[in-house]
Design an enzyme around this catalytic site. Structure first.
Site, mmCIF file in Angstrom:
data_model
loop_
_atom_site.group_PDB
_atom_site.id
_atom_site.type_symbol
_atom_site.label_atom_id
_atom_site.label_comp_id
_atom_site.label_asym_id
_atom_site.label_seq_id
_atom_site.Cartn_x
_atom_site.Cartn_y
_atom_site.Cartn_z
ATOM 1 N N GLY A 149 0.813 -1.203 0.000
ATOM 2 C CA GLY A 149 0.000 0.000 0.000
ATOM 3 C C GLY A 149 0.851 1.259 0.000
ATOM 4 N N CYS A 150 0.217 2.391 -0.286
ATOM 5 C CA CYS A 150 0.946 3.658 -0.394
ATOM 6 C C CYS A 150 1.427 4.135 0.972
ATOM 7 C CB CYS A 150 0.088 4.706 -1.077
ATOM 8 S SG CYS A 150 -1.577 4.885 -0.383
ATOM 9 N N TYR A 151 0.515 4.195 1.954
ATOM 10 C CA TYR A 151 0.926 4.580 3.298
ATOM 11 C C TYR A 151 1.987 3.629 3.838
ATOM 12 C CZ TYR A 151 -2.777 8.046 4.346
ATOM 13 O OH TYR A 151 -3.577 9.154 4.392
#
Length: 351
Positions: A149-151
């Site tokens: 994921g990005c986070y």
């Protein structure tokens, strides 16, 4: 040429995959999948692709797609790939999944945080978590990669060297992260309307955000034990970018002193000096989203607060590139034995 298919090509991450793969010297996109725009020209959905893409959008028939391509990218909601993946698909094509379906090894944890039943948990053990800077060798031989994921990409890589080397207590780790609105996807949602987002900053998913167990699992591997972190995301009034500011207690050395700035910098440099996409900034320079926008770079740095014995770690990336599509291409390059930064030598865009 590597034949590629994209399911979810009309979402933000899927569109970014199209943008990146169009200029990749070793890839030809054969399938632009979109459930919402079947038989419509792709360039009519994204006008920036006018004269660049002549194809129409196709349905999400993965079995047929697998027979026509070498690699499938699934930029789809959680549960989509998990509900249809089978041995026939994996026997025909490699898969890079941008959803969370195969990121978390404990299926019970996945089902608790995502509130859906996993339909193909038998593939979880073989799925490789596609954080290239950590799992590079495993990615090279994988046929199923779970794109982080990005986070999580930002949060994990910012703290990873210090957790791995035992310089910080990971159970004291607090992650305060801000993301642009594209991180929520292209679907129409009231909370993402211009008037709701502009001139506003807010926390959301407090104590419940689904990237939390992913961060804990991966940093737990680095620590060699199960850990618990506090993760709070915020929505920022910008299109792209993630800035993670992370706080943790330094671990005292045997002589009772804390690691120094030089000690911490040596660890960051040792882990990342050969990493093309991770840039350890000079002393006193804080990462900013504007200096990574449109690129696959992650900028990191830190400051030690000597009076409290804590460290502040900072990381910034573009959530659609290093946080999604760019990292997916990076994984694909490794899976097919290509130079890791091929097609990703993107200079950040400014202004």
């Amino acid at each position: 040429m590597i034949r590629a298919g994209i399911i979810g090509a009309t979402g933000y991450a899927g569109a970014e995959l199209v943008r990146l793969l169009l200029r990749h010297p070793e890839v030809e996109i054969r399938w632009f999948g979109s459930r919402s725009y079947i038989d419509k020209k792709y360039a009519s959905v994204y006008q920036n692709m006018f004269t660049l893409v002549e194809d129409v959008c196709k349905a999400d028939d993965l079995e047929e797609l697998a027979r026509q391509v070498d690699v499938i990218f699934t930029a789809t909601p959680q549960g989509f790939l998990g509900s249809i993946l089978n041995m026939n698909i994996l026997g025909e094509a490699k898969v890079v999944d941008l959803s969370a379906d195969y990121r978390i090894k404990d299926v019970a944890v996945y089902e608790k945080w995502y509130q859906i039943q996993h339909k193909s948990p038998q593939f979880i053990p073989e799925a490789v978590y596609g954080l290239c800077e950590v799992n590079r060798e495993a990615v090279r031989t994988a046929r199923l990669v779970a794109n982080p994921g990005c986070y999580t990409t930002c949060s994990i890589l910012t703290a990873y060297p210090l957790v791995k080397e035992g310089l910080i207590d990971p159970d004291t780790l607090i992650i305060d992260a801000k993301s642009g609105t594209s991180g929520a996807g292209r679907g129409a949602k009231v909370n993402n309307l211009f008037c709701e987002v502009n001139e506003n900053m807010k926390a959301y998913g407090v104590t419940t955000h689904r990237h939390t167990p992913e961060i804990e699992e991966q940093l737990g591997y680095a620590a060699g034990r199960q850990i618990t972190v506090t993760f709070t995301p915020h929505l920022a009034p910008m299109n792209r970018g993630i800035l993670a500011t992370e706080y943790a207690s330094l671990v005292r050395r045997p002589d009772g002193t804390y690691p120094t700035r030089e000690d911490v910098r040596e660890v960051y440099e040792r882990y990342y000096h050969e990493e093309y996409f991770v840039r350890v900034l000079e002393d006193g320079v804080c990462p900013e989203t504007r200096w990574v926008e449109g690129s696959n770079f992650l900028d990191v740095n830190f400051v030690i607060e000597e009076r409290t014995g804590r460290i502040i770690m900072m990381g910034a990336l573009d959530n659609l590139v290093k946080g999604a599509a760019g990292q997916a291409v990076q994984n694909m390059n490794l899976m097919f034995g290509l130079q890791e930064n091929m097609g990703l030598e993107l200079v950040p865009v400014f202004p």
